[in-house]
Write an enzyme that holds these catalytic residues in place. Sequence first.
Site, PDB file in Angstrom:
ATOM      1  CG  ASP A 129      -1.529   4.584  -4.700  1.00 33.34           C
ATOM      2  OD1 ASP A 129      -0.361   4.804  -4.993  1.00 33.34           O
ATOM      3  OD2 ASP A 129      -1.972   3.909  -3.725  1.00 33.34           O
ATOM      4  NE  ARG A 136       6.509   0.367   2.068  1.00 36.00           N
ATOM      5  CZ  ARG A 136       7.596   0.995   2.194  1.00 36.00           C
ATOM      6  NH1 ARG A 136       8.755   0.052   1.931  1.00 36.00           N
ATOM      7  NH2 ARG A 136       7.848   1.941   3.034  1.00 36.00           N
ATOM      8  CE  LYS A 189      -2.634  -2.451  -3.239  1.00 30.91           C
ATOM      9  NZ  LYS A 189      -1.588  -2.330  -2.273  1.00 30.91           N
ATOM     10  CG  ASN A 190      -3.286   0.546  -0.352  1.00 31.82           C
ATOM     11  OD1 ASN A 190      -2.905  -0.475  -0.659  1.00 31.82           O
ATOM     12  ND2 ASN A 190      -2.892   1.850  -1.101  1.00 31.82           N
ATOM     13  CG  ASP A 215       3.223  -1.448  -6.623  1.00 29.70           C
ATOM     14  OD1 ASP A 215       3.301  -2.435  -7.419  1.00 29.70           O
ATOM     15  OD2 ASP A 215       2.163  -0.979  -6.318  1.00 29.70           O
TER      16      ASP A 215
END
Length: 425
Positions: free
Chosen positions: A312, A94, A23-24, A118
């Site tokens: 994370d 974000r 995802k990041n 988040d």
Amino acid sequence: MSEKFVVRGSGPISGSVYVPGAKNSVLKLMAATLLTDGTFELTNVPDIVDVTIMGELLAELGVEMLRPAPGQLLLTDTGDINPVAPYELVEKIRASINVLGPLLTRCGEVRLSMPGGDDFGARPIDMHVSGLEAMGAEFKFSHGYLEARCERLHGADITFDFPSVGATENLMTAAVFATGRTTIDNCAREPEITDLCNFLVAMGANISGIGTSTLVIEGVERDELHPISHHTVPDRIQAATYLAAAAVSNGELDVLGIRPDDMTMLLDRFADMGLQMSPVEMAGHTGLHVAAPDRLRSIDVATLPYPGIATDYKPLIITMLSVADGVGIVTENLYPGRFRYVEELQRLGADVSTTGHHAVIRGVPRLSGAEVKAHDIRAGAAMVVAGLAAEGETIISGVHHIDRGYDDLVGRLSAVGASIERIPG
Ligand code: UD1
């Protein structure tokens, strides 16, 4: 419609699980397609809600997203880029801040609602703003929107006080066709940043120092950039989630599609906890075979920017320590407020206390199922792992957070023998 997960601790899990792209990384790659026109292809894309939201944001800005096949995205500039990122979309993730650099360098102006994501304490963007100011941008903040303008950006020497992931990404994409040389010192060097650098270089950008804490970007002309096809780097946080699930259930898994070299420090600490890991190759994928035959051992851990242990991973580590033998101390160095899920673990019988940046975890032999909440993506995944370590039924609400970052967590865990189902909430 709200939904819940029901997890039952039902013994060791076993089998193999494929971990998709990060995802990041993918959200940042999607934002970087704003730099030039044509059609980009991204593969190994996770099927997660944040990709859908980023796609909606890009559509608003003038880039159309198609998903012709599972794991594949096509992103095409419609020829009319509108550099205004509205509140309804930006407040959800974000990574929406990542459109700032590409839009500014391409259009010379941006209106961006302040980003959300988040909720783990204050997440300022001062480093993004001051870095872009050093490159010639002017900012003003009004009515909840950040407004930026510039003539063509110019190169600058920027030194970060702290290696911010998002600020590194924004500045390096903005620098791609600024005039002259931009140096970003003490930058972040997470594997997802290296993935973005490789993506930009394949597009025609001139970047050196990739993977180090000093990036040097020599500006190119916009017509030197071209669209490309790119395979997204594997998700090390999802990978860690499956390793943790195997660990707390005393199971045995082949975790495939991952790059253990991107997780070295975490894997060293997992080995200290008693996980047995070895490289594996299966069905055309490399990965790790993991077995956890014995009760885990407690360790102390501190989160740090890469190559340190990522923040994370922390909810997963605290969950593992909750059922380990002994006392472990976890120190958070990135987000002071990021212990909200500890209350939920306590509801499951975990013995955890927190003061300031520290959590002290006294392992208990077994957790006990209860109703808990997922406060954010990673904390939500940790609740699922905790449920596997608990006697009886754990009912998790707020699973929309988990869906933002996990590609079919329920299906993947069920396939390796976990008792987990999604129910209407
Ligand atoms: C990214 C990840 C997130 C991860 C984090 C740290 C995405 C979408 N999110 O977030 O999952 O937890 O990296 O590994 O990729 N800071 C400032 N000023 C700034 C920028 C950051 O003070 O201008 C502070 C933040 O408040 C925080 C720390 O720096 O305390 C880390 O932030 P950063 O590395 O920028 O994280 P994100 O890119 O937001």
